[in-house]
Each structure stands twice: as structure tokens, then as C-alpha cells.
Scaffold this motif. Sequence first.
Motif, PDB file in Angstrom:
ATOM      1  N   GLY A 104       0.493  -1.185  -0.166  1.00 12.62           N
ATOM      2  CA  GLY A 104      -0.128   0.582   0.472  1.00 12.62           C
ATOM      3  C   GLY A 104       1.042   1.252   0.061  1.00 12.62           C
ATOM      4  N   LYS A 105       0.365   2.160  -0.357  1.00 15.68           N
ATOM      5  CA  LYS A 105       0.607   3.601   0.197  1.00 15.68           C
ATOM      6  C   LYS A 105       0.025   4.084   0.806  1.00 15.68           C
ATOM      7  CE  LYS A 105       4.219   3.848  -4.158  1.00 15.68           C
ATOM      8  NZ  LYS A 105       3.961   2.109  -4.317  1.00 15.68           N
ATOM      9  N   LEU A 106       0.443   5.616   1.457  1.00  6.62           N
ATOM     10  CA  LEU A 106       0.353   6.321   2.166  1.00  6.62           C
ATOM     11  C   LEU A 106      -0.643   6.060   3.140  1.00  6.62           C
ATOM     12  CD1 LEU A 106      -0.186   9.360  -0.711  1.00  6.62           C
ATOM     13  CD2 LEU A 106       1.859   9.580   0.614  1.00  6.62           C
ATOM     14  N   TRP A 107      -1.774   6.441   3.255  1.00  5.66           N
ATOM     15  CA  TRP A 107      -3.035   6.162   4.284  1.00  5.66           C
ATOM     16  C   TRP A 107      -3.440   4.528   4.131  1.00  5.66           C
ATOM     17  CZ3 TRP A 107      -4.137   8.536  -0.099  1.00  5.66           C
ATOM     18  CH2 TRP A 107      -5.156   7.993  -1.050  1.00  5.66           C
ATOM     19  N   SER A 108      -2.677   3.540   3.311  1.00  9.13           N
ATOM     20  CA  SER A 108      -3.444   3.091   3.079  1.00  9.13           C
ATOM     21  C   SER A 108      -2.114   1.382   3.330  1.00  9.13           C
ATOM     22  CB  SER A 108      -3.927   2.270   1.547  1.00  9.13           C
ATOM     23  OG  SER A 108      -2.696   2.258   0.706  1.00  9.13           O
ATOM     24  N   LYS A 109      -0.795   2.215   3.959  1.00  6.49           N
ATOM     25  CA  LYS A 109      -0.211   1.248   3.767  1.00  6.49           C
ATOM     26  C   LYS A 109       0.119   0.574   4.900  1.00  6.49           C
ATOM     27  CE  LYS A 109       5.082   2.724   3.381  1.00  6.49           C
ATOM     28  NZ  LYS A 109       6.289   4.107   3.492  1.00  6.49           N
ATOM     29  N   LYS A 110       0.096  -0.763   5.332  1.00  9.70           N
ATOM     30  CA  LYS A 110      -0.148  -2.022   6.360  1.00  9.70           C
ATOM     31  C   LYS A 110       1.723  -2.915   5.827  1.00  9.70           C
ATOM     32  CE  LYS A 110      -3.054  -4.534   4.230  1.00  9.70           C
ATOM     33  NZ  LYS A 110      -4.404  -5.112   4.533  1.00  9.70           N
ATOM     34  N   SER A 111       1.945  -3.034   7.306  1.00  9.26           N
ATOM     35  CA  SER A 111       2.797  -4.857   6.923  1.00  9.26           C
ATOM     36  C   SER A 111       2.008  -5.796   7.178  1.00  9.26           C
ATOM     37  CB  SER A 111       3.639  -4.663   8.887  1.00  9.26           C
ATOM     38  OG  SER A 111       4.524  -4.338   8.712  1.00  9.26           O
ATOM     39  N   VAL A 112       2.738  -6.582   6.386  1.00 12.80           N
ATOM     40  CA  VAL A 112       1.423  -8.059   5.910  1.00 12.80           C
ATOM     41  C   VAL A 112       2.118  -9.673   6.631  1.00 12.80           C
ATOM     42  CG1 VAL A 112       0.405  -9.524   4.697  1.00 12.80           C
ATOM     43  CG2 VAL A 112       0.289  -7.044   3.950  1.00 12.80           C
ATOM     44  N   GLU A 113       2.095 -10.350   7.697  1.00 13.30           N
ATOM     45  CA  GLU A 113       3.409 -11.009   8.059  1.00 13.30           C
ATOM     46  C   GLU A 113       2.835 -12.320   7.317  1.00 13.30           C
ATOM     47  OE1 GLU A 113       5.079 -12.646  11.948  1.00 13.30           O
ATOM     48  OE2 GLU A 113       3.140 -13.670  11.440  1.00 13.30           O
ATOM     49  N   VAL A 114       3.436 -12.659   6.448  1.00 14.56           N
ATOM     50  CA  VAL A 114       3.195 -14.222   5.815  1.00 14.56           C
ATOM     51  C   VAL A 114       4.206 -15.447   6.247  1.00 14.56           C
ATOM     52  CG1 VAL A 114       3.639 -15.051   3.057  1.00 14.56           C
ATOM     53  CG2 VAL A 114       3.563 -12.495   3.835  1.00 14.56           C
ATOM     54  N   LYS A 115       3.813 -16.697   5.989  1.00 16.58           N
ATOM     55  CA  LYS A 115       4.002 -17.741   6.311  1.00 16.58           C
ATOM     56  C   LYS A 115       4.647 -18.726   5.225  1.00 16.58           C
ATOM     57  CE  LYS A 115       3.962 -22.321   9.169  1.00 16.58           C
ATOM     58  NZ  LYS A 115       4.819 -22.461   7.884  1.00 16.58           N
ATOM     59  N   GLU A 116       5.414 -19.222   4.749  1.00 12.13           N
ATOM     60  CA  GLU A 116       5.877 -19.526   3.188  1.00 12.13           C
ATOM     61  C   GLU A 116       6.616 -20.882   4.391  1.00 12.13           C
ATOM     62  OE1 GLU A 116       4.855 -20.820   0.499  1.00 12.13           O
ATOM     63  OE2 GLU A 116       5.566 -18.006   0.201  1.00 12.13           O
ATOM     64  N   ASP A 117       6.934 -22.163   2.768  1.00 18.92           N
ATOM     65  CA  ASP A 117       7.734 -22.788   3.687  1.00 18.92           C
ATOM     66  C   ASP A 117       8.888 -22.603   2.908  1.00 18.92           C
ATOM     67  OD1 ASP A 117       6.338 -23.709   5.254  1.00 18.92           O
ATOM     68  OD2 ASP A 117       4.837 -24.793   3.558  1.00 18.92           O
ATOM     69  N   LEU A 118      10.113 -23.740   2.866  1.00 18.48           N
ATOM     70  CA  LEU A 118      11.774 -23.632   1.606  1.00 18.48           C
ATOM     71  C   LEU A 118      12.309 -24.559   2.337  1.00 18.48           C
ATOM     72  CD1 LEU A 118      12.254 -20.422   0.654  1.00 18.48           C
ATOM     73  CD2 LEU A 118      13.837 -20.902   3.058  1.00 18.48           C
ATOM     74  N   LEU A 119      12.659 -24.676   1.538  1.00 16.54           N
ATOM     75  CA  LEU A 119      13.346 -26.289   1.236  1.00 16.54           C
ATOM     76  C   LEU A 119      14.949 -25.968   0.433  1.00 16.54           C
ATOM     77  CD1 LEU A 119      11.209 -29.127  -0.342  1.00 16.54           C
ATOM     78  CD2 LEU A 119      11.605 -28.502   2.169  1.00 16.54           C
ATOM     79  N   ILE A 120      15.486 -26.411   1.473  1.00 21.73           N
ATOM     80  CA  ILE A 120      17.556 -26.093   0.868  1.00 21.73           C
ATOM     81  C   ILE A 120      18.147 -27.606   0.462  1.00 21.73           C
ATOM     82  CG2 ILE A 120      19.234 -25.372   2.052  1.00 21.73           C
ATOM     83  CD1 ILE A 120      17.832 -24.080   3.872  1.00 21.73           C
ATOM     84  N   CYS A 121      18.575 -27.708  -0.228  1.00 23.71           N
ATOM     85  CA  CYS A 121      19.031 -28.979  -0.888  1.00 23.71           C
ATOM     86  C   CYS A 121      20.527 -29.712   0.343  1.00 23.71           C
ATOM     87  CB  CYS A 121      19.973 -28.988  -2.208  1.00 23.71           C
ATOM     88  SG  CYS A 121      18.866 -29.010  -3.632  1.00 23.71           S
ATOM     89  N   ALA A 122      19.898 -30.773   0.812  1.00 27.27           N
ATOM     90  CA  ALA A 122      21.361 -30.843   1.985  1.00 27.27           C
ATOM     91  C   ALA A 122      22.271 -30.951   1.944  1.00 27.27           C
ATOM     92  CB  ALA A 122      20.144 -31.979   3.000  1.00 27.27           C
ATOM     93  N   ASP A 123      22.938 -31.057  -0.046  1.00 26.94           N
ATOM     94  CA  ASP A 123      24.695 -31.046   0.350  1.00 26.94           C
ATOM     95  C   ASP A 123      24.698 -29.744  -1.012  1.00 26.94           C
ATOM     96  OD1 ASP A 123      22.605 -31.821  -2.403  1.00 26.94           O
ATOM     97  OD2 ASP A 123      24.033 -33.263  -2.785  1.00 26.94           O
ATOM     98  N   PHE A 124      23.980 -29.484  -0.504  1.00 26.43           N
ATOM     99  CA  PHE A 124      24.211 -27.578  -1.380  1.00 26.43           C
ATOM    100  C   PHE A 124      25.449 -27.141  -0.726  1.00 26.43           C
ATOM    101  CE2 PHE A 124      23.628 -26.251   3.049  1.00 26.43           C
ATOM    102  CZ  PHE A 124      24.137 -25.076   3.053  1.00 26.43           C
ATOM    103  N   ILE A 125      26.678 -27.657   0.325  1.00 30.31           N
ATOM    104  CA  ILE A 125      27.914 -27.085   0.786  1.00 30.31           C
ATOM    105  C   ILE A 125      29.063 -28.058   0.016  1.00 30.31           C
ATOM    106  CG2 ILE A 125      28.784 -28.935   1.934  1.00 30.31           C
ATOM    107  CD1 ILE A 125      28.553 -25.469   3.285  1.00 30.31           C
ATOM    108  N   MET A 126      28.970 -28.510  -0.762  1.00 28.22           N
ATOM    109  CA  MET A 126      29.205 -29.176  -1.998  1.00 28.22           C
ATOM    110  C   MET A 126      29.996 -28.370  -3.185  1.00 28.22           C
ATOM    111  SD  MET A 126      29.779 -31.498  -0.181  1.00 28.22           S
ATOM    112  CE  MET A 126      31.636 -31.937  -0.739  1.00 28.22           C
ATOM    113  N   ASP A 127      29.127 -27.096  -3.576  1.00 27.51           N
ATOM    114  CA  ASP A 127      29.016 -27.136  -4.256  1.00 27.51           C
ATOM    115  C   ASP A 127      29.284 -25.164  -4.310  1.00 27.51           C
ATOM    116  OD1 ASP A 127      27.953 -25.657  -6.170  1.00 27.51           O
ATOM    117  OD2 ASP A 127      25.622 -26.034  -6.670  1.00 27.51           O
TER     118      ASP A 127
END
Length: 510
Positions: free
Chosen positions: A355-378
Motif C-alpha cells: 500500500g501507499k500513504l494512508w493504506s500502507k500496512k505490514s503483512v506477515e506471511v508464512k512460507e515453506d522453503l527447502l534447502i538441498c542438504a548437499d548444497f555445501i559441496m557446490d
Amino acid sequence: MVELRCKSCGAPIDVTGLDADAPFVTCQYCGTSQQRIDAQKYMDDMMTQIKSWLSSAMPLGMGVEGGENVDPVARHSIFTNDVRPRIESELETYRFSNMSLLGNTLITVPFNTTAVCNTDHSPNKVFELNAKAKSVAPLAVTDEDKDLISQTSAITQSYALALNNVKLLSEVKDGRWGIMATNFRESANALKDAPQYALACERYNALAEVADGFAMFMQGNITDAQSHISAGRDMLTALKDKVFSDPQMSIMYMGIEQEINVSNIVLDIAGFVSTMGGDPMQTMNIVKDVINAKPAQNPRWSFLTGNQNRFNEIFAEISRAISAKNSGQIPIAAGQGDILVPFWEVDLRYTFVTGKLWSKKSVEVKEDLLICADFIMDPDCLVNPSSALTDVFRNRPESSIMDSIKGEETRISGGTGIGRIQDSVQMGSAAGKRIVLPLSTKAEAEKVCVDFLAQVSRTHSKFKLSQPQVQRIIYVPCTASNGKLVLPKDFGNMVPDHLARMTQNSVFII
Ligand SMILES: [Zn+2]
């Protein structure tokens, strides 16, 4: 009487029990196999060196041979004026470097290599001073003179052998733990009559025990390995506090602490090998592969990837994964594939401003994420964290410009399919399936996630940083096609770039 010296390290070669005409001899202190004539030549060259050193140290026409016949006052005077200064100046640099070497960790996990410290001393030169001290011993008359000789012998002998171990720690060489155990034990022996090194002597004895255990571990003799390693570890633990209250030797404290740590890590790995049952050498091959599979090098990551403690956590996870092939269970997502690919599951909560000006507000979002468990080799994942995970911000939902102006946007990310995968996870057996090994730690997963969110906040001005919760490793059933891993459809266009880069051959599958 020493007949031969190792051409590689300069140590005396023990020829007792050796066939006198055996053409090859092996140095028990560095493991180098060499022709007897080479060892003979090295010995002759060293003697020539020492003779020339002696003749420069002795007054003209005096030989050290028959020194006992020269009267004690004359001997003492030669020793004080000509011999002592030469020995002392050389000994001083070795004494100093030896102390700083003792400040390091002098073992590492089997299969692993480590660079202990940068010293430009070669064991050859140190062994040479040891031989020089022996050659002038007949000139030592007073207690003080004799003390210099015995100190020189003790320090040079233990320091030269320690230098051999430093080299062995830097290379993977068959049988190196047995050789290192010999060197630790001989170092301890050399120091046993030098009271100021009593604690170093104790430490070397403990390390000999640990190295013996590592040698047995490498042979698959797990039970004996465990008892030797824990005996050595207990000796080190008892020593640690004594060292702390000794101002001379407190330099060893950190090194000893790490050695206890390394011993515990190897005990954990040994526990892993024995719980696996079956042929220990087969499990040892997995251990070897995992330890040799070095994480990608990146200076911003080395505080995590350089820490040997990470193996504890990784082997605990691998052990769970392997046990699920028999009676154990691991969290597995629904799906058909017969290759289980590990991911770190992350709960992400973030806020953004809409939003802008008077309609500006904060939104909280829950999201799921997956990380490759061997990423550290790359290496690319460490530079560009979004390639290690399901980039949920890649799918910004289609929302009209009006929505964003009116402040009616509900999220700036989209990972719905990933949520479905996470919701389908149940504890289950991996019998008959193949498993890609997880090779990263939770702390490493947290860092890549935090780095990723920092990246996001630079490109999405409305995004507010949040603290991601890395939960656990889950396994997603995948298939293989043309040597590439194929992820379930729910991943949509969020297949991590890391996985697209990997071929079936570049991941560890058991
Ligand atoms: Zn040698």
C-alpha cells in the motif's frame, strides 16, 4: 651404532632384524622405502657434515676422539668456548619452534588431511643437530655441560619426529597412523628425562594411544580402536587441567582441547560403523567418501566448513538414513521415486509492506522453503544462496498494481507446492530405495538461508528480514532421467539451480 639414515627425513634406520643384504629398507619414522645404498650414502654424507662441523668447533689439532683422555679442565674449556655457543644458537631456534608446534592440534580425523603450521625446519637438519650433540658428548664434563647435551638430544629427537608427523598429517598415506603412533611414542620417550617437558611427554603418550586407535580403525578393527582412542582421550582430558596451571606449557591447552574433540568425533564415527553392522570396511568406504568430500572453499564460510565438529552431526544424520534401509524410519514426503533426496525443511516468516500513504500496512506471511542438504559441496551455492534452495520469491504472485497501491497484496512470494510436499511428510522406511547423503549441518543450512534472505531484501524493497527456522532434514522421493535427478511436479519452477547442476554421479548415493 647407527649404520643407516633415512634419505628422506634423516632419522636413523633400525637395521636389527633386517637381512644384512636386503636391498631395500623402510624408515619407521616417515615410511619412506629406499635403497639401502641410498640410506648408506645419506649416513656417510651426514657424518662428513658432522666431522667438518666438529673440526671447525675444535681448536686446531684437537680431535674429539679420545676426548676422555684429555684432562677434564681442558675438556670443559673447549666445551664452554667452542662447542656450547654453536649448539646453543641452533638449539634455540628449534626449542622455540618446538614450543609453538606444541600449541597446535597434532592429530586429525582419519582420511582427513590438515596443514598444522608453517615451519621451514626440515627434520633432517634437526636430526643432524641431534647427531652433533652425541658426537661432542665426551667433551661434557660438568653437570651443566652434560645437561646441555641431554637437553639437545631430547628436544631435537622429539621435535624432528613431530615434524615427521606434521608432514604425515598433510598427506593421505597408507599406514600413516601406525607411523605417527611410533613417532608420538618415541617423542615421549625422548622427553621422559626432561622435567620441563613432563607434560609434553604425557601428551605424546596419550596421542600415541589415540593414533594406535586410529590405525586400528582404518583396518576395520572397531572394538579395539574404540578402547585405544577412549584411553588416549581420557589421558588427554586428565592432562588438560594440569597444562592450564603451568605457565610454560599452557600453550598446549587449545591443542589438547581440540585433540579431545577429534578423538570424540572419531569415537562417534566408530560408533556409527559398529551400529551399521555387516562388513565394517564397506561402512568405512562411506566414512572415507564423506570425509574426503570436502565442502566448497569460501572464506566467508570457512568458520563453519573448517570445523571438524561438523562430522559429528553429518554422521549422525547419515546413520539415521542408513538405518532406515533396515528397521529404522526417516521423514519421507509422499511420492513415487526410488531415490530419496534430502532437504532441510525451513519455516519462514517474513513481513512486507504493502500500500501507499494512508493504506500502507505490514503483512506477515508464512512460507515453506527447502534447502538441498548437499548444497555445501557446490561453490556456486555459497556465492549465490538462492541456487541452493527453493526460491519462493521467484514466483511473485500476479497481483494487480491496484492491489499493491490499495494495500491488498497478501504475499510477495509463492511456494504453495513446497507446502504440499512438507505437509505430506511421514516417518517411513527407506527399504529398497537409494538415498542421497546429507552433507551439510544445520548451522550451514541456517547461514545459507539467512544469506538468501539478505539477498532478497536487497531486491525487494518492501521485504523485511526475518529469522528463518531450520527444522530438520526430510527426504523427497525423486527419479533419475539421463543421469539427472528429477524432482516431483510440486516443485514447479522452484527446482533449486544446484540440483539442475548436479548429475547423478556428482551426488553421494548409497
Ligand atoms: Zn624417514
